[in-house]
Design a protein around this motif. Sequence first.
Motif, PDB file in Angstrom:
ATOM      1  N   ASN A 128       2.840   5.243   2.419  1.00  0.00           N
ATOM      2  CA  ASN A 128       2.160   5.087   1.137  1.00  0.00           C
ATOM      3  C   ASN A 128       1.068   4.027   1.214  1.00  0.00           C
ATOM      4  O   ASN A 128       0.354   3.785   0.234  1.00  0.00           O
ATOM      5  CB  ASN A 128       3.169   4.726   0.042  1.00  0.00           C
ATOM      6  CG  ASN A 128       4.126   5.877  -0.228  1.00  0.00           C
ATOM      7  OD1 ASN A 128       3.787   7.040  -0.062  1.00  0.00           O
ATOM      8  ND2 ASN A 128       5.345   5.553  -0.624  1.00  0.00           N
ATOM      9  N   GLY A 191       6.999   3.172 -12.529  1.00  0.00           N
ATOM     10  CA  GLY A 191       6.835   3.230 -11.094  1.00  0.00           C
ATOM     11  C   GLY A 191       6.205   1.940 -10.612  1.00  0.00           C
ATOM     12  O   GLY A 191       6.550   0.850 -11.079  1.00  0.00           O
ATOM     13  N   THR A 192       5.243   2.037  -9.714  1.00  0.00           N
ATOM     14  CA  THR A 192       4.610   0.833  -9.162  1.00  0.00           C
ATOM     15  C   THR A 192       3.561   0.250 -10.104  1.00  0.00           C
ATOM     16  O   THR A 192       3.148  -0.888  -9.925  1.00  0.00           O
ATOM     17  CB  THR A 192       3.959   1.153  -7.811  1.00  0.00           C
ATOM     18  OG1 THR A 192       3.044   2.243  -7.985  1.00  0.00           O
ATOM     19  CG2 THR A 192       5.013   1.546  -6.779  1.00  0.00           C
ATOM     20  N   ARG A 214      12.401  -0.016 -13.270  1.00  0.00           N
ATOM     21  CA  ARG A 214      11.206   0.164 -12.436  1.00  0.00           C
ATOM     22  C   ARG A 214      11.641   0.562 -11.023  1.00  0.00           C
ATOM     23  O   ARG A 214      12.415  -0.158 -10.378  1.00  0.00           O
ATOM     24  CB  ARG A 214      10.375  -1.116 -12.365  1.00  0.00           C
ATOM     25  CG  ARG A 214       9.083  -0.946 -11.546  1.00  0.00           C
ATOM     26  CD  ARG A 214       8.414  -2.299 -11.284  1.00  0.00           C
ATOM     27  NE  ARG A 214       7.924  -2.908 -12.500  1.00  0.00           N
ATOM     28  CZ  ARG A 214       6.718  -2.698 -13.012  1.00  0.00           C
ATOM     29  NH1 ARG A 214       5.875  -1.869 -12.403  1.00  0.00           N
ATOM     30  NH2 ARG A 214       6.349  -3.297 -14.117  1.00  0.00           N
ATOM     31  N   ASN A 216      10.111   2.390  -7.164  1.00  0.00           N
ATOM     32  CA  ASN A 216       8.971   2.920  -6.414  1.00  0.00           C
ATOM     33  C   ASN A 216       9.348   4.254  -5.765  1.00  0.00           C
ATOM     34  O   ASN A 216       8.903   4.582  -4.662  1.00  0.00           O
ATOM     35  CB  ASN A 216       8.499   1.914  -5.352  1.00  0.00           C
ATOM     36  CG  ASN A 216       9.515   1.708  -4.246  1.00  0.00           C
ATOM     37  OD1 ASN A 216      10.707   2.007  -4.409  1.00  0.00           O
ATOM     38  ND2 ASN A 216       9.059   1.222  -3.101  1.00  0.00           N
ATOM     39  N   SER A 217      10.156   5.034  -6.453  1.00  0.00           N
ATOM     40  CA  SER A 217      10.623   6.332  -5.980  1.00  0.00           C
ATOM     41  C   SER A 217      10.521   7.359  -7.094  1.00  0.00           C
ATOM     42  O   SER A 217      11.172   7.231  -8.136  1.00  0.00           O
ATOM     43  CB  SER A 217      12.081   6.236  -5.499  1.00  0.00           C
ATOM     44  OG  SER A 217      12.660   7.522  -5.374  1.00  0.00           O
TER      45      SER A 217
END
Length: 288
Positions: A128, A191-192, A214, A216-217
Amino acid sequence: MQWEGISEFVYVAENESFTLASKKMAISTAQVSRQISALEKRLNIKLFYRTTRKVSLTEEGRVFYQHCRSVLDGLDAAERAITNLQSKPQGKIKLTASVTYGEQHILPLVNDFMQLYSDIEVSAYLSNRKIDLVEDGYDLAIRLGKLSDSSMMAKKLGKRTNYVCASPVYLEKQGIPHSISELNKHSCLLGTLDYWHFTELNKEKSIRVSGRLRYNSGYSLTDAALKGLGIVQLPDYYVQQHLESGKLVSLLDNYRAPDEGIWAVYPQNRHLSPKIRLLVDYLADQLS
């Protein structure tokens, strides 16, 4: 004799570094330096300004670079023309893509592609992190959304749609938001980024959202939405099947942001070789 130092000169000009040029060419920095010095002596001109921090072209160097780049591009074209005569495309392709999209969509298609062309080798690295294609020697990157790097060439492979959605259980308890201003009353699954993207009055708009979760997936955020923990904004490949089954409900459709592109990106100074063009066309056909 007249060709000596030309490749070294072009590599240094494009990388603004003797060290990077030597790494790309797999030769020593000293050898690159010797070839450049010999070329400058033969031409009786100074091609580069050299400091401890930077290497840059002189005015004469810029003119010479344009001609040398055209010559090398012509040689590349000649090599591609010969390759096109082969009955089978062959050789190595080094590509990169984001982790989830690469795992779920790109690499399965690459596997299908390799079943068709047995003489092609593929090395793929999923990350990413935005990778420098030139510095790290990649032929191709698959990137999502808006492109910011104008030094790259790009071909659109397809598009993705971002949905705002939640489970019927959550909506029954917390109510349905009918405008983006109502999102501040809801638990948003983050998310991010702290911002979600929308269109309002024909203008793109970013709205800050908040919530107690929160990740990141994308898959974990989807799972949280399915379990009624809040509202989420995710691309179609995470939520499409759940929207179709009714496990998730699409929200704020009138405010949906424009579809984002899925792109094949490659360095501007490289023309696509037949094997890479073949893969790009195959991906475009499958993803369109």
